[in-house]
Design a protein around this motif. Structure first.
Motif, PDB file in Angstrom:
ATOM      1  N   ASN A 133      -3.282   4.230  -2.770  1.00  0.00           N
ATOM      2  CA  ASN A 133      -4.073   3.938  -3.975  1.00  0.00           C
ATOM      3  C   ASN A 133      -5.047   2.801  -3.722  1.00  0.00           C
ATOM      4  O   ASN A 133      -6.231   2.880  -4.076  1.00  0.00           O
ATOM      5  N   LEU A 134      -4.556   1.740  -3.099  1.00  0.00           N
ATOM      6  CA  LEU A 134      -5.428   0.596  -2.825  1.00  0.00           C
ATOM      7  C   LEU A 134      -6.559   1.000  -1.889  1.00  0.00           C
ATOM      8  O   LEU A 134      -7.724   0.616  -2.096  1.00  0.00           O
ATOM      9  N   ASP A 135      -6.232   1.794  -0.884  1.00  0.00           N
ATOM     10  CA  ASP A 135      -7.269   2.202   0.078  1.00  0.00           C
ATOM     11  C   ASP A 135      -8.296   3.132  -0.577  1.00  0.00           C
ATOM     12  O   ASP A 135      -9.494   3.046  -0.271  1.00  0.00           O
ATOM     13  N   TRP A 158      -9.048   3.114  -3.793  1.00  0.00           N
ATOM     14  CA  TRP A 158      -9.802   2.213  -4.673  1.00  0.00           C
ATOM     15  C   TRP A 158     -10.894   1.482  -3.887  1.00  0.00           C
ATOM     16  O   TRP A 158     -12.052   1.397  -4.311  1.00  0.00           O
ATOM     17  N   THR A 159     -10.524   0.967  -2.743  1.00  0.00           N
ATOM     18  CA  THR A 159     -11.476   0.231  -1.901  1.00  0.00           C
ATOM     19  C   THR A 159     -12.599   1.140  -1.425  1.00  0.00           C
ATOM     20  O   THR A 159     -13.786   0.756  -1.447  1.00  0.00           O
ATOM     21  N   LYS A 165     -16.273  -2.846 -11.480  1.00  0.00           N
ATOM     22  CA  LYS A 165     -14.845  -2.945 -11.759  1.00  0.00           C
ATOM     23  C   LYS A 165     -14.624  -2.862 -13.276  1.00  0.00           C
ATOM     24  O   LYS A 165     -15.392  -3.458 -14.049  1.00  0.00           O
ATOM     25  N   HIS A 173      -0.511   4.259 -10.805  1.00  0.00           N
ATOM     26  CA  HIS A 173      -1.509   3.301 -10.354  1.00  0.00           C
ATOM     27  C   HIS A 173      -2.518   3.014 -11.454  1.00  0.00           C
ATOM     28  O   HIS A 173      -2.970   3.917 -12.162  1.00  0.00           O
ATOM     29  N   GLN A 177      -6.043   0.853 -11.523  1.00  0.00           N
ATOM     30  CA  GLN A 177      -7.017   0.148 -10.698  1.00  0.00           C
ATOM     31  C   GLN A 177      -6.422  -0.067  -9.299  1.00  0.00           C
ATOM     32  O   GLN A 177      -5.969   0.882  -8.664  1.00  0.00           O
ATOM     33  N   ASN A 178      -6.372  -1.313  -8.830  1.00  0.00           N
ATOM     34  CA  ASN A 178      -5.810  -1.560  -7.505  1.00  0.00           C
ATOM     35  C   ASN A 178      -4.368  -2.035  -7.568  1.00  0.00           C
ATOM     36  O   ASN A 178      -3.844  -2.583  -6.601  1.00  0.00           O
ATOM     37  N   GLU A 232       0.427  -5.900  -6.579  1.00  0.00           N
ATOM     38  CA  GLU A 232      -0.947  -5.875  -6.104  1.00  0.00           C
ATOM     39  C   GLU A 232      -0.922  -6.048  -4.597  1.00  0.00           C
ATOM     40  O   GLU A 232      -0.304  -6.982  -4.076  1.00  0.00           O
TER      41      GLU A 232
END
Length: 786
Positions: free
Chosen positions: A68-70, A72-73, A86, A432, A434-435, A785
């Protein structure tokens, strides 16, 4: 007779008849001994479930927090070209990520892996991005993969799973209403209500609305869905209520109708006001009616909202012995199911299956096998909808699709001993935002239950002597339950999936929680009864739609219909009767995709069969679809609020041919497009052959909610229940109970007047009841996070 056998015989009800010995000293001694087992003995509490290694990796599992973080990035990387802001900094005219979730893995890519030696299929995420910065603002869905993110990962429009003509795009007016979109309309609502605060204060005992952040505000507002019909218009039909945890039960008689299309608030306007069952198109007409005395209120909501709390109410009276702890289900002697927590895989008494989860659909089941043979490729919820009735703006136009509200994210902590038995296995769910990744702890429970009835039983005829039988056999029944409860706004939906010992599988839905009620109008009881001082229980339907992708042994299946038909016939051995009525089965197969309802009087049996596979008797192997309680469909079929966006809810059953392009029966933003849906379920039915093809059964459970005073403070699970069962139909050569050891086989010898018992080595555990202290608090969600 051995004392233990005597006890078991009495408690199981096996020894019957006038020859029974009295319930005398021996039994009293045994029961007393049983009740005084030493606490220092081995505990009956079973502890954790034993673990097993899943046959394959869980290719249906949700994306990880790191994925998810990747993703999002990657989406926010300027090189991706999405020009994202954002969400914390965004306005309605910006582009920003609404949510990220897991994209289903296509079945065509999965089968070569789980049934062969092919590599695991690639994993993808899906993301909804609100694109307010475009010339024609909309919502667009994207697919991102393969994962994990690498140089080969791409971001593409997710269009192929939607048939409405716009792919993954949804017009701005029909996109989901989040805080950013709402904030554009709030000033207009605040201004309109502030201007008439003297009227609302006089009518509603000081009730005023000066905006959500103003300390003078004493009312709260709610507006449901849909908020558009086809995306070309935008509106809100707002109901005002008393604030507090029980606000769903405390509506007041005031509605504000707002037209709010597009992103420019200068184009928004007040359509009108409704009170006393009358419509006032502007403030001037409302004020004139108020000043002339035309508007008045007869019924008032109680200021004390304690009547809406689900707590102890001693004023209802005292029930004898209710101060004692109620009966409990305990897995004596240890858990009889195995789990692979990492792969989310479960095995139980011949069953094996994987769990998955999504923010919109909640828990899903894949590769469901019994004794090594696949029954279902997928079993999943598709939608939980509700449609209301009433002669006022809120109820008459309200249609809810709970996937729109991310049904799965509302699956929260279960209370041990109450939502699920003590000692259950609990699993978390993660989604999830956002991040961040949010973990809802203990949101799924797994337990084996005693069904309370034998699986099978027969008492054979007497052979004389003191007992009225020669042989007696009884098999103990139990089931493995996978359960979750999603509290979506006002309702607590309990979903239970029961895996039974005989190879049958039951899906059950129950509903508790607050009614979305209406203000009480004495002349509108056709829409529901009065259930509180100023509250009417609003008549409504709950329709919970499911998908069952059957693979009976393989993917070549047919849908068999066995109709009971009455015929006139004569038989030569009854010449004196002439012709007489008889009934017989007329067996046929659906040839093309179809939607249909249960036959009246249950005069048809439906089964998914594999015509190429037979049991030892030459019968086609299959699974029957067995209706249970309250298998129903939507009452209204032509309402403008649910005309084309709720097609999945308008029939009891539907059968289609499986396609990777038709993974979902609905769209998560469909609710705001009743006239021009993003996903039109009716288009699934295009006369394709379904004879010996890969079939999907779509079915509906639910309740016509005839509201009542007993819905206060919340609806009871006992009545608000619906279920269906899938049961073997010639899938085996005989009933699947002969290989179960938990049984009693009792014989009586009339010559010697002796009973013999065979317990097959399975005895009542000799252990102490030592249950851990229950967790009465609710575990918090955990935000991580990365």
């Amino acid at each position: 007779m051995h004392l233990r056998f005597l006890y078991l015989a009495y408690t199981a009800g096996l020894v019957v008849g006038s020859a029974l010995p009295p319930l005398g000293y021996e039994r009293r001694v045994f029961l007393e001994a049983l009740s005084k087992r030493q606490a220092s003995g081995e505990s009956c509490y079973s502890g954790d479930a034993p673990q097993v290694k899943a046959p394959k990796s869980n290719v249906w599992a949700p994306i990880s927090a790191q994925d998810n973080l990747d993703v999002w990035t990657l989406l926010h990387d300027p090189a991706t070209g999405l020009n994202l802001t954002k969400p914390d900094d965004a306005t309605v005219t910006d582009n920003y990520v609404y949510w990220i979730d897991t994209l289903h893995t296509n079945k065509s890519a999965v089968l070569p892996y789980i049934d062969g030696d092919s590599p695991a299929p690639a994993k993808y995420a899906r993301a909804i991005i609100f694109e307010g910065g475009k010339a024609n603002p909309d919502s667009q869905e994207y697919m991102i993969g393969p994962l994990p993110v690498s140089e080969s990962t791409t971001v593409q429009k997710l269009d192929y799973i939607y048939n409405g003509g716009r792919g993954g795009s949804v017009p701005f007016n029909a996109r989901s209403v989040d805080g950013i979109k709402s904030s554009v309309v709030t000033p207009l609502i605040t201004s309109a209500m502030s201007n008439i605060s003297d009227i609302t204060a006089a009518l509603f005992d000081g009730g005023v609305y000066f905006g959500p952040t103003d300390d003078r505000t004493t009312l709260t507002m709610t507006s449901g869905t849909p908020v558009s019909l086809d995306g070309s218009q935008g509106f809100r039909n707002i109901l005002f209520r008393l604030p507090g945890s029980g606000s769903y039960l405390s509506p007041i008689d005031f509605y504000l109708l707002v037209d709010c299309p597009g992103t420019d608030p200068s184009h928004h306007s007040i359509k009108g006001y409704v009170t006393n069952s009358k419509f006032y198109p502007d403030e001037a007409s409302l004020r004139a009616a108020f000043e002339s005395g035309e508007i008045s209120e007869t019924y008032f909501q109680p200021e004390d909202e304690s009547w809406t709390d689900v707590d102890y109410k001693p004023e209802l009276g005292v029930r004898a012995l209710e101060d004692q702890f109620s009966p409990q289900s305990i897995e004596l002697g240890g858990k009889r199911y195995k789990v692979d927590p990492e792969a989310q895989y479960v095995e139980y008494m011949g069953w094996g299956f994987y769990l998955s989860y999504s923010r919109t659909l909640g828990i899903m089941f894949y590769d469901v096998k019994f004794k090594g043979e696949r029954i279902l490729y997928e079993l999943s919820l598709q939608e939980a909808m509700a449609q209301y009735a009433g002669n006022q703006p809120k109820a008459s136009n309200t249609v809810y699709h709970d996937t729109y509200y991310s049904f799965g994210t509302d699956m929260a902590t279960l209370v041990e001993g109450y939502d699920c038995p003590f000692g259950s296995t609990f699993w978390n769910v993660s989604f999830h935002e956002q991040n961040l990744t949010t973990v809802n702890q203990d949101a799924i429970c797994i337990f084996e239950k005693d069904t309370g009835v034998p699986l099978s039983r027969h008492r054979y005829g007497s052979s004389g002597g003191n007992y009225p039988f020669s042989k007696l056999g009884v098999v103990k029944d139990s089931a493995l339950v996978i359960r979750a409860i999603a509290t979506v706004g006002n309702y607590d939906y309990m979903l239970s999936f029961n895996y039974n010992l005989d190879g049958s599988l039951e899906v059950e839905v129950r509903a508790s929680g607050f009614l979305q009620s209406s203000f009480y109008y004495p002349d509108q009881k056709k829409f529901g009864p009065r259930i509180a001082p100023a509250t009417q229980g609003s008549l409504h339907d709950h329709i919970v739609s499911f998908k069952a992708d059957f693979d009976i042994i393989d993917t070549a299946n047919s849908f068999e219909v066995s109709d009971l038909v009455v015929v006139n016939q004569s038989q030569p051995w009854f010449p004196e009767l002439g012709e007489f009525e008889q009934f017989e089965m007329n067996i046929s197969y659906l040839e093309t995709e179809k939607r249909f309802n249960w036959a009246p009087n249950a005069k048809a049996m439906y089964a998914i069969v594999n015509q190429n596979k037979t049991n030892v008797w030459g019968e086609k192997r299959g699974y029957r679809v067995v209706p249970g309680k309250s298998n129903l469909h939507l009452s209204v079929l032509n309402s403008p609020w649910s005309l084309k966006n709720s097609e999945m809810a308008k029939y009891h059953l539907a059968v289609t041919r499986q396609h990777d392009t038709e993974p979902y029966g609905n769209s998560v933003q469909n609710v705001n497009l009743p006239l021009a849906p993003q996903q039109d379920f009716s288009k699934f039915f295009d006369d394709e052959s379904i004879l010996q093809e890969d079939l999907v059964l779509w079915f509906n459970l639910g309740m016509h909610h005839f509201t009542r005073a007993e819905d206060i403070p919340v609806t009871l699970y006992t009545e608000a229940v619906s279920n269906i069962m899938f049961a073997p139909q010639n899938f085996f050569d005989r009933a699947q109970d002969g290989d179960l050891l938990n049984r009693r086989w009792i014989k009586y010898n009339a010559t010697t007047d002796e009973l013999t018992f065979d317990a097959y080595g399975v005895e009542l555990p000799n252990c102490a009841i030592d249950i851990p202290e229950p967790v009465y608090g609710i575990s918090p969600t955990v935000n991580e996070e990365l």
